[in-house]
Design a protein around this motif. Sequence first.
Motif, PDB file in Angstrom:
ATOM      1  N   THR A 169       0.783  -1.292   0.606  1.00 29.16           N
ATOM      2  CA  THR A 169      -0.297   0.044   0.036  1.00 29.16           C
ATOM      3  C   THR A 169       0.710   1.877   0.009  1.00 29.16           C
ATOM      4  O   THR A 169       0.558   2.563  -0.529  1.00 29.16           O
ATOM      5  CB  THR A 169      -0.603  -0.375   1.486  1.00 29.16           C
TER       6      THR A 169
ATOM      7  N   TYR B  65       1.457   4.231  -3.021  1.00 29.23           N
ATOM      8  CA  TYR B  65       0.394   5.211  -2.986  1.00 29.23           C
ATOM      9  C   TYR B  65       2.197   6.390  -3.287  1.00 29.23           C
ATOM     10  O   TYR B  65       1.946   7.502  -3.952  1.00 29.23           O
ATOM     11  CB  TYR B  65       0.382   5.811  -1.550  1.00 29.23           C
TER      12      TYR B  65
ATOM     13  N   GLN C  42      -3.990   2.645   9.324  1.00 30.91           N
ATOM     14  CA  GLN C  42      -2.730   3.198   8.824  1.00 30.91           C
ATOM     15  C   GLN C  42      -2.288   1.585   9.730  1.00 30.91           C
ATOM     16  O   GLN C  42      -2.031   1.293  10.514  1.00 30.91           O
ATOM     17  CB  GLN C  42      -2.764   3.924  10.224  1.00 30.91           C
TER      18      GLN C  42
ATOM     19  N   MET D  70      -3.170  10.768   3.223  1.00 32.34           N
ATOM     20  CA  MET D  70      -2.177   9.976   3.105  1.00 32.34           C
ATOM     21  C   MET D  70      -0.641  10.472   3.198  1.00 32.34           C
ATOM     22  O   MET D  70       0.053   9.742   3.325  1.00 32.34           O
ATOM     23  CB  MET D  70      -2.475   9.587   1.447  1.00 32.34           C
TER      24      MET D  70
ATOM     25  N   PHE E  48       1.032   8.458   5.832  1.00 34.35           N
ATOM     26  CA  PHE E  48       0.310   6.845   5.397  1.00 34.35           C
ATOM     27  C   PHE E  48      -1.084   6.878   5.836  1.00 34.35           C
ATOM     28  O   PHE E  48      -1.456   5.730   6.401  1.00 34.35           O
ATOM     29  CB  PHE E  48       0.897   5.802   4.967  1.00 34.35           C
TER      30      PHE E  48
ATOM     31  N   ALA F  39      -4.095   5.636   6.569  1.00 34.87           N
ATOM     32  CA  ALA F  39      -4.802   4.908   5.457  1.00 34.87           C
ATOM     33  C   ALA F  39      -6.105   4.798   5.675  1.00 34.87           C
ATOM     34  O   ALA F  39      -7.356   5.255   5.561  1.00 34.87           O
ATOM     35  CB  ALA F  39      -4.666   3.718   5.406  1.00 34.87           C
TER      36      ALA F  39
ATOM     37  N   GLY G 296      -7.544   8.604   4.846  1.00 35.04           N
ATOM     38  CA  GLY G 296      -7.643   8.471   3.072  1.00 35.04           C
ATOM     39  C   GLY G 296      -9.094   7.888   3.030  1.00 35.04           C
ATOM     40  O   GLY G 296     -10.223   7.995   1.784  1.00 35.04           O
TER      41      GLY G 296
END
Length: 469
Positions: free
Chosen positions: A49, A53, A302, A361, A365, A367, A370
């Motif tokens: 992931t 990104y 995350q 993000m 990151f 998540a 996001g």
Amino acid sequence: MLKVFNTLTRQKEVFKSINPNVVNMYVCGPTVYNYIHIGNARSAIAFDTIRRYFEYKGYKVNYVSNFTDVDDKLIKAAKELNITVPEVADRFIEAFKEDTSAINIEPATVNPRATENIPEIIDFIKVLIEKGFAYESVGDVYYRARHFEHYGELSDQNIDELEVGASEHTDPAELEKKEDPIDFALWKAAKPEEISWESPWGAGRPGWHIECSVMSTKYLGDTIDIHGGGQDLEFPHHENEIAQTEAKTGQKFANYWLHNGFVTVGDANEKMSKSLGNFVTVHDIIKTVAPEVLRFFMATTQYRRPIQYTEANLADAANNLKRLETAYNNLNYRLKDAEAGNDPKVDQEVRQIQANFVDAMDDDFNAQNGIAQVYELAKLGNIYAENQRVDQGTIKMILEQLQAMVNVFGIVLKSEELKDDHIEALIQERLDARKNKDFARSDEIREQLKAQGIILEDTPQGTRWRREE
């Protein structure tokens, strides 16, 4: 501005790659003696992931992840299965590739194997011995951990406390070979009939830690942007990697150290692991749970946070993914009667949601935040699709952004192909019945289709249908 949490400094830092628009990333891969469990898959999904990104932001990612294909666990498995160690490795490397492909993990740029790099490992150890960081003892080679002044910094541990722990947990025969209890093996002398390679110190095989140092520097250079893995690898594995690599190269090993959280099970939130016997393999779970649901479940947390594995949480993930699929199909359905042009107001809302997604993000990151923006985009799409008039350009813009965002989480949304003439005929018959106020027949057809797994949705633009999952 992208920020990442660096385990070494224990704070968020602005990410800056060594080479512009290129990320060199090394992630510790599996020891291939069995199928991977979902705790292992969590790490693979988390860093896939992260990789996706970076690619979403326009970076080229050189992603190296190794296979540990010789160690005590493989030797034990080979004896139990009555096959060779390479045969064990080949079997479970193939299984790993099948399972990770099912959950849509992009193949690594390189998947090196320890046994393919024995000459490089031996040469690496020779340099450490020449520099005084390593020594041979009865066919084994050990690293002098205390000679590396930064030993313990990554895992934030005191070297004297490490010595006490090592003394208590190390086999007495091994302690006799070591100069210091905290020294660790770079090369292990072979026992009778064990798989081995010839070296200046006799027949043996590499220790666990040395292989990653060798393969990272071989494929990505002496200093890399990111080194990743599970929290359980901070010590001793990554601590030892830093010590041996920086002692050999004289350079900083990795600029950023990223570690993913555990998968926990049960009310006690116990860490999932093979040693505790509380694991579920990906090989088994995807027989009953759709692989994309497992992927979505793990990718939308995350990466540093723990994930609690429960049936309820999996069900929530399945429902949330279905919401996105429904929105995607609603929008595709409206393309049929969309008119040329764009809706400036809605286009601006889409751009704002996309900017919010990037902001989320970019914060290590994140998540959860996001995916919240993805849900906002799906909601916007559903509302827009209900309008009497829709613009083709705006519909396509929402669809493209929706797909691009969910792709970061490893999800591919697909448009349903609904072309069953019989179903369409029954739907038309039901519409005619409703016009004639024959509601009994209308309800009968709905129930008939429901019994066949067909769900009807009456919308202002007409009746849609989909297959029940």
